[in-house]
Write a protein that holds these residues in place. Structure first.
Motif, PDB file in Angstrom:
ATOM      1  N   GLU A  10      81.602  51.380  25.748  1.00  0.00           N
ATOM      2  CA  GLU A  10      80.606  50.309  25.806  1.00  0.00           C
ATOM      3  C   GLU A  10      81.245  48.950  25.555  1.00  0.00           C
ATOM      4  N   THR A  11      82.295  48.928  24.736  1.00  0.00           N
ATOM      5  CA  THR A  11      83.021  47.692  24.464  1.00  0.00           C
ATOM      6  C   THR A  11      84.504  47.923  24.719  1.00  0.00           C
ATOM      7  N   LEU A  49      87.973  41.675  33.256  1.00  0.00           N
ATOM      8  CA  LEU A  49      88.223  41.323  34.657  1.00  0.00           C
ATOM      9  C   LEU A  49      87.705  42.423  35.581  1.00  0.00           C
ATOM     10  N   HIS A  50      87.924  43.674  35.206  1.00  0.00           N
ATOM     11  CA  HIS A  50      87.408  44.782  36.017  1.00  0.00           C
ATOM     12  C   HIS A  50      85.884  44.764  36.059  1.00  0.00           C
ATOM     13  N   GLU A  51      85.271  44.388  34.947  1.00  0.00           N
ATOM     14  CA  GLU A  51      83.805  44.298  34.925  1.00  0.00           C
ATOM     15  C   GLU A  51      83.327  43.152  35.817  1.00  0.00           C
ATOM     16  N   LEU A  59      87.180  55.640  34.911  1.00  0.00           N
ATOM     17  CA  LEU A  59      88.611  55.728  34.606  1.00  0.00           C
ATOM     18  C   LEU A  59      89.360  54.639  35.361  1.00  0.00           C
ATOM     19  N   VAL A  60      90.029  53.759  34.626  1.00  0.00           N
ATOM     20  CA  VAL A  60      90.802  52.666  35.220  1.00  0.00           C
ATOM     21  C   VAL A  60      92.282  53.027  35.157  1.00  0.00           C
ATOM     22  N   PRO A  61      93.007  53.015  36.289  1.00  0.00           N
ATOM     23  CA  PRO A  61      94.429  53.365  36.284  1.00  0.00           C
ATOM     24  C   PRO A  61      95.241  52.405  35.402  1.00  0.00           C
ATOM     25  N   VAL A  62      96.216  52.942  34.715  1.00  0.00           N
ATOM     26  CA  VAL A  62      97.070  52.164  33.818  1.00  0.00           C
ATOM     27  C   VAL A  62      98.498  52.167  34.348  1.00  0.00           C
ATOM     28  N   ILE A  89     103.821  45.470  42.466  1.00  0.00           N
ATOM     29  CA  ILE A  89     102.678  45.576  41.561  1.00  0.00           C
ATOM     30  C   ILE A  89     101.519  46.217  42.317  1.00  0.00           C
ATOM     31  N   LEU A  90     101.012  47.318  41.791  1.00  0.00           N
ATOM     32  CA  LEU A  90      99.869  47.977  42.418  1.00  0.00           C
ATOM     33  C   LEU A  90      98.659  47.039  42.391  1.00  0.00           C
ATOM     34  N   PRO A  91      97.842  47.021  43.443  1.00  0.00           N
ATOM     35  CA  PRO A  91      96.693  46.107  43.479  1.00  0.00           C
ATOM     36  C   PRO A  91      95.652  46.462  42.430  1.00  0.00           C
ATOM     37  N   LEU A  92      94.794  45.503  42.118  1.00  0.00           N
ATOM     38  CA  LEU A  92      93.770  45.691  41.092  1.00  0.00           C
ATOM     39  C   LEU A  92      92.836  46.858  41.401  1.00  0.00           C
TER      40      LEU A  92
END
Length: 353
Positions: A10-11, A49-51, A59-62, A89-92
């Motif tokens: 949530e945060t 930024l993803h939000e 799940l956000v790739p790291v 650099i992998l794209p966002l």
């Protein structure tokens, strides 16, 4: 095949890093390249930024800064062929973690890695190098003879910025957040050429007796600096202890010179009318540093690739020398990423696969 992902809560504080199975597409797109990953750097994940970009995923790739060997290329790929060594650099919006054994990426996000450049250095410097180029060349229009103030000069981003600015004939001032940082910056020398210090003056803001504004004005004969690059800004007098060494926004406005450029990393910067008036009287400009803009827009793809090529060339010649921790094995990736996300690691951390 396993990769490292961030499980959003949530945060931002609730985010957890987990290892998950992932699949690499067997068929490549027209301009895609399959790369065997040799090293991957870890940088803090900007969850906000993803939000903002409305990436709807749990799940956000790291791990996006990768270096490796090309295994396979798509039918329309022109820049690379199998066995080429590449960095990028992998794209966002990627669905793949850079900590997988192999990743699929568009050829326009990669550049050739010079043979003399190590895997770890290439992965560890590409992102900070991109930030330094974006701040100094694209936003601040750096030129020989300018005076630059780098706040928190001993950070990975700060060190590459100092080296790049000195290479272009810029006089560099830097702030140090501790006595160890001050000693490190005072001993910073170029790898080739005249062995003069890269930093004309180190300002130890950790010492309560040292005043940042007075030091900068004294060093510039009262004229102020041409470029300021911050690593965060105090917006109010009362801030958490972790931010107590950051400069107050009024200090930066005071020490900047006529026609100067302020490049900020403070996403929530707020300027009151008197602040804007001061900048107006000096004809100074304010720019927000967001290096993700290169990957988020294809409008300047050519310039983005040119920057990355220049970074790896300067790394291979020793002009740029990143500050890296010792390489970490893959099985320590989860713990390492938690430390990076909490800003508990001072140097750039690279996972060696």
């Amino acid at each position: 095949m396993k990769g490292l992902y961030c499980k959003l809560g949530e945060t931002a504080a609730d985010a957890k890093f987990v290892v998950r199975e992932t699949n690499v597409p067997s068929a490549l797109g027209s301009n895609q390249v399959k790369v065997q990953v040799k090293a991957c750097a870890l940088s803090p994940l900007d969850i906000k930024l993803h939000e903002d970009l409305k990436f709807q995923r749990d799940l956000v790739p790291v791990g996006r800064e990768i270096v490796g060997i090309v295994l396979q290329v798509g039918p329309k790929v022109t820049f690379f062929q199998p066995d080429d060594e590449v960095v990028g650099i992998l794209p966002l919006d990627t669905a793949m973690s850079g900590l997988c054994d192999a990743v699929v990426i568009n050829e326009h996000h990669l550049v050739q890695k010079p043979e003399k450049l190590s895997w770890v250095e290439a992965a560890g410097a590409i992102r900070d190098g991109l930030r330094a180029y974006t701040a100094l060349h694209t936003l601040a229009r750096m030129a020989s003879g300018h005076t630059l103030l780098v706040l928190d000069g001993a950070s990975p981003f700060g060190v590459l910025s100092i080296q790049l600015a000195h290479y272009h004939g810029v006089k560099v001032l830097a702030s140090a957040l501790s006595s160890e940082d001050q000693k490190f910056l005072e001993q910073l020398r170029p790898s080739v050429g005249v062995r003069e210090s890269l930093v004309a003056r180190v300002i130890g803001v950790w010492d309560a007796k040292v005043d940042l504004v007075d030091s900068c004005l004294e060093e510039t004969g009262g004229l102020g600096v041409d470029i300021v690059m911050d690593s965060g800004v105090r917006l109010h007098e009362e801030e958490p202890e972790a931010r107590c060494l950051l400069p107050y926004k009024h200090d930066i406005i005071t020490l900047i010179g006529v026609g100067g450029h302020w490049v900020t990393t403070e996403q929530n910067l707020q300027l009151d009318p008197p602040d804007s008036r001061s900048l107006f009287l000096k004809a100074a400009s304010l720019s927000f540093l967001n290096e993700e803009v290169w990957g988020a827009s294809s409008a300047r793809q050519g310039r983005y690739l040119h920057i990355m090529k220049d970074i790896v060339e300067k790394l291979s010649t020793g002009t740029l020398r990143p500050q890296l921790e010792d390489p970490v094995p893959l099985y320590d990736a989860t713990v390492s990423m938690e430390m990076v996300q909490k800003n508990q690691v001072r140097k750039r951390l690279v996972i060696q696969l």
